[in-house]
Design a protein around this motif. Structure first.
Motif, PDB file in Angstrom:
ATOM      1  N   ILE A 162       0.840  -1.205   0.000  1.00 26.43           N
ATOM      2  CA  ILE A 162       0.000   0.000   0.000  1.00 26.43           C
ATOM      3  C   ILE A 162       0.875   1.255   0.000  1.00 26.43           C
ATOM      4  N   GLY A 163       1.926   1.231   0.810  1.00 25.80           N
ATOM      5  CA  GLY A 163       2.836   2.367   0.851  1.00 25.80           C
ATOM      6  C   GLY A 163       3.526   2.602  -0.482  1.00 25.80           C
ATOM      7  N   VAL A 164       3.936   1.519  -1.121  1.00 26.53           N
ATOM      8  CA  VAL A 164       4.602   1.626  -2.421  1.00 26.53           C
ATOM      9  C   VAL A 164       3.614   2.096  -3.487  1.00 26.53           C
ATOM     10  N   ALA A 165       2.377   1.587  -3.435  1.00 25.24           N
ATOM     11  CA  ALA A 165       1.355   2.011  -4.395  1.00 25.24           C
ATOM     12  C   ALA A 165       1.000   3.485  -4.211  1.00 25.24           C
ATOM     13  N   ALA A 166       1.011   3.946  -2.961  1.00 20.89           N
ATOM     14  CA  ALA A 166       0.723   5.358  -2.684  1.00 20.89           C
ATOM     15  C   ALA A 166       1.761   6.274  -3.332  1.00 20.89           C
ATOM     16  N   ALA A 167       2.979   5.724  -3.502  1.00 14.95           N
ATOM     17  CA  ALA A 167       4.035   6.488  -4.176  1.00 14.95           C
ATOM     18  C   ALA A 167       3.959   6.305  -5.696  1.00 14.95           C
ATOM     19  N   LYS A 168       2.872   5.673  -6.149  1.00 15.79           N
ATOM     20  CA  LYS A 168       2.586   5.466  -7.578  1.00 15.79           C
ATOM     21  C   LYS A 168       3.537   4.484  -8.254  1.00 15.79           C
ATOM     22  N   HIS A 169       4.102   3.583  -7.465  1.00 12.97           N
ATOM     23  CA  HIS A 169       4.899   2.494  -8.033  1.00 12.97           C
ATOM     24  C   HIS A 169       4.012   1.239  -8.046  1.00 12.97           C
ATOM     25  N   TYR A 170       3.060   1.224  -8.949  1.00 11.09           N
ATOM     26  CA  TYR A 170       2.025   0.196  -8.922  1.00 11.09           C
ATOM     27  C   TYR A 170       2.549  -1.191  -9.266  1.00 11.09           C
ATOM     28  N   ARG A 171       3.433  -1.261 -10.251  1.00  5.87           N
ATOM     29  CA  ARG A 171       3.974  -2.577 -10.622  1.00  5.87           C
ATOM     30  C   ARG A 171       4.782  -3.158  -9.468  1.00  5.87           C
ATOM     31  N   MET A 172       5.571  -2.323  -8.816  1.00  8.87           N
ATOM     32  CA  MET A 172       6.374  -2.787  -7.700  1.00  8.87           C
ATOM     33  C   MET A 172       5.487  -3.268  -6.555  1.00  8.87           C
ATOM     34  N   ALA A 173       4.398  -2.537  -6.317  1.00 10.05           N
ATOM     35  CA  ALA A 173       3.463  -2.920  -5.260  1.00 10.05           C
ATOM     36  C   ALA A 173       2.841  -4.282  -5.560  1.00 10.05           C
ATOM     37  N   PHE A 174       2.497  -4.507  -6.835  1.00  7.60           N
ATOM     38  CA  PHE A 174       1.927  -5.795  -7.230  1.00  7.60           C
ATOM     39  C   PHE A 174       2.923  -6.926  -7.026  1.00  7.60           C
ATOM     40  N   LEU A 175       4.192  -6.687  -7.363  1.00  9.17           N
ATOM     41  CA  LEU A 175       5.218  -7.717  -7.209  1.00  9.17           C
ATOM     42  C   LEU A 175       5.480  -8.044  -5.740  1.00  9.17           C
ATOM     43  N   ILE A 176       5.386  -7.039  -4.887  1.00 12.11           N
ATOM     44  CA  ILE A 176       5.539  -7.283  -3.448  1.00 12.11           C
ATOM     45  C   ILE A 176       4.433  -8.209  -2.957  1.00 12.11           C
ATOM     46  N   LEU A 177       3.212  -7.967  -3.417  1.00 16.49           N
ATOM     47  CA  LEU A 177       2.096  -8.849  -3.065  1.00 16.49           C
ATOM     48  C   LEU A 177       2.322 -10.245  -3.634  1.00 16.49           C
ATOM     49  N   LEU A 178       2.802 -10.292  -4.864  1.00 20.83           N
ATOM     50  CA  LEU A 178       3.016 -11.579  -5.535  1.00 20.83           C
ATOM     51  C   LEU A 178       4.090 -12.407  -4.833  1.00 20.83           C
ATOM     52  N   SER A 179       5.048 -11.752  -4.200  1.00 15.42           N
ATOM     53  CA  SER A 179       6.123 -12.484  -3.522  1.00 15.42           C
ATOM     54  C   SER A 179       5.575 -13.406  -2.437  1.00 15.42           C
ATOM     55  N   SER A 180       4.457 -13.009  -1.812  1.00 12.11           N
ATOM     56  CA  SER A 180       3.880 -13.817  -0.730  1.00 12.11           C
ATOM     57  C   SER A 180       3.267 -15.114  -1.237  1.00 12.11           C
ATOM     58  N   ALA A 181       3.049 -15.217  -2.555  1.00 15.14           N
ATOM     59  CA  ALA A 181       2.486 -16.443  -3.137  1.00 15.14           C
ATOM     60  C   ALA A 181       3.440 -17.619  -3.006  1.00 15.14           C
ATOM     61  N   ALA A 182       4.677 -17.357  -2.607  1.00 14.85           N
ATOM     62  CA  ALA A 182       5.638 -18.447  -2.404  1.00 14.85           C
ATOM     63  C   ALA A 182       5.134 -19.442  -1.370  1.00 14.85           C
ATOM     64  N   ALA A 183       4.320 -18.963  -0.430  1.00 14.64           N
ATOM     65  CA  ALA A 183       3.770 -19.856   0.598  1.00 14.64           C
ATOM     66  C   ALA A 183       2.922 -20.967  -0.031  1.00 14.64           C
ATOM     67  N   LEU A 184       2.252 -20.659  -1.115  1.00 14.18           N
ATOM     68  CA  LEU A 184       1.431 -21.662  -1.804  1.00 14.18           C
ATOM     69  C   LEU A 184       2.310 -22.729  -2.451  1.00 14.18           C
ATOM     70  N   TRP A 185       3.443 -22.308  -3.009  1.00 12.02           N
ATOM     71  CA  TRP A 185       4.378 -23.270  -3.598  1.00 12.02           C
ATOM     72  C   TRP A 185       4.939 -24.200  -2.535  1.00 12.02           C
ATOM     73  N   ALA A 186       5.213 -23.643  -1.361  1.00 15.88           N
ATOM     74  CA  ALA A 186       5.740 -24.462  -0.265  1.00 15.88           C
ATOM     75  C   ALA A 186       4.747 -25.550   0.110  1.00 15.88           C
ATOM     76  N   GLU A 187       3.470 -25.189   0.217  1.00 13.64           N
ATOM     77  CA  GLU A 187       2.445 -26.176   0.568  1.00 13.64           C
ATOM     78  C   GLU A 187       2.334 -27.258  -0.495  1.00 13.64           C
TER      79      GLU A 187
END
Length: 202
Positions: A76-101
């Motif tokens: 949210i902080g990164v998106a507020a600075a208008k770095h939308y792609r970076m904000a999306f990638l930060i969210l996407l990084s958490s998907a690693a938990a699904l790969w672990a399972e």
């Protein structure tokens, strides 16, 4: 020179992933590894209550539900600075938990037991390899480190990157110290998480 820099992660990702799979298949056919037990029992020698309570607090920062709060706030902080792609990638990084399972059900390694460790491990559900906490933390905090080195200039980036790096190290250590995983589970999670962080950065 620029082309070489851009191509480098593309070679690193498959190499890291192959190492993760190789370690996983070694564990699958030899679930109890001598060095795992040696390291875990060495940590059992000194277990004061204050250190154990701190390790429990630290390990929670690598838990998907707890860590996701930090991920969302950061995005949210990164998106507020208008770095939308970076904000999306930060969210996407958490998907690693699904790969672990997913990979846990491929390798089906049992969790460490009190008989093997020499102490009562913290309660943990599911299979052991790879460590979900290690995978999630390596992907999220590892990706943050990558972003820091890409976006921050000068020597100060080393000091800034030290914060997520130290946190990642502490979380990895806590999983072995608390008996939730053997060290090879944590190494596997580290490899898988780093592979994911580098992949989404491409």
């Amino acid at each position: 020179m620029i082309e070489k820099k851009n191509q480098s992660p593309r070679f690193k990702v498959p190499i890291i992933f192959i190492l993760f799979l190789a370690l996983g298949y070694l564990i699958k056919y030899q679930p109890i590894i001598k060095y795992d037990i040696i390291i875990s029992r060495a940590l059992a020698v000194y277990r004061p209550a204050w250190l154990t309570s701190n390790m429990i607090f630290i390990t929670d920062l690598g838990y998907f539900k707890t860590g996701s709060v930090l991920v969302i706030v950061t995005a949210i902080g990164v998106a507020a600075a208008k770095h939308y792609r970076m904000a999306f990638l930060i969210l996407l990084s958490s998907a690693a938990a699904l790969w672990a399972e997913l990979f846990k059900y491929l390798f089906v390694r049992p969790r460490p037991s009190a008989d093997l460790l020499g102490f009562n491990p913290i309660h943990a559900n599911g299979w052991s390899y790879p460590s979900g906490h290690a995978t999630f933390s390596a992907a999220v905090y590892g990706f943050m480190i990558i972003l820091i080195f890409l976006k921050v200039k000068g020597k100060k980036r080393h000091f800034i990157a030290a914060v997520p790096a130290l946190l990642l190290t502490a979380i990895l250590f806590s999983r072995v110290y608390l008996g939730a995983h053997f060290i090879t589970d944590v190494v596997g999670g580290l490899l898988l998480g780093l592979a994911w962080a580098l992949l989404i950065k491409l």
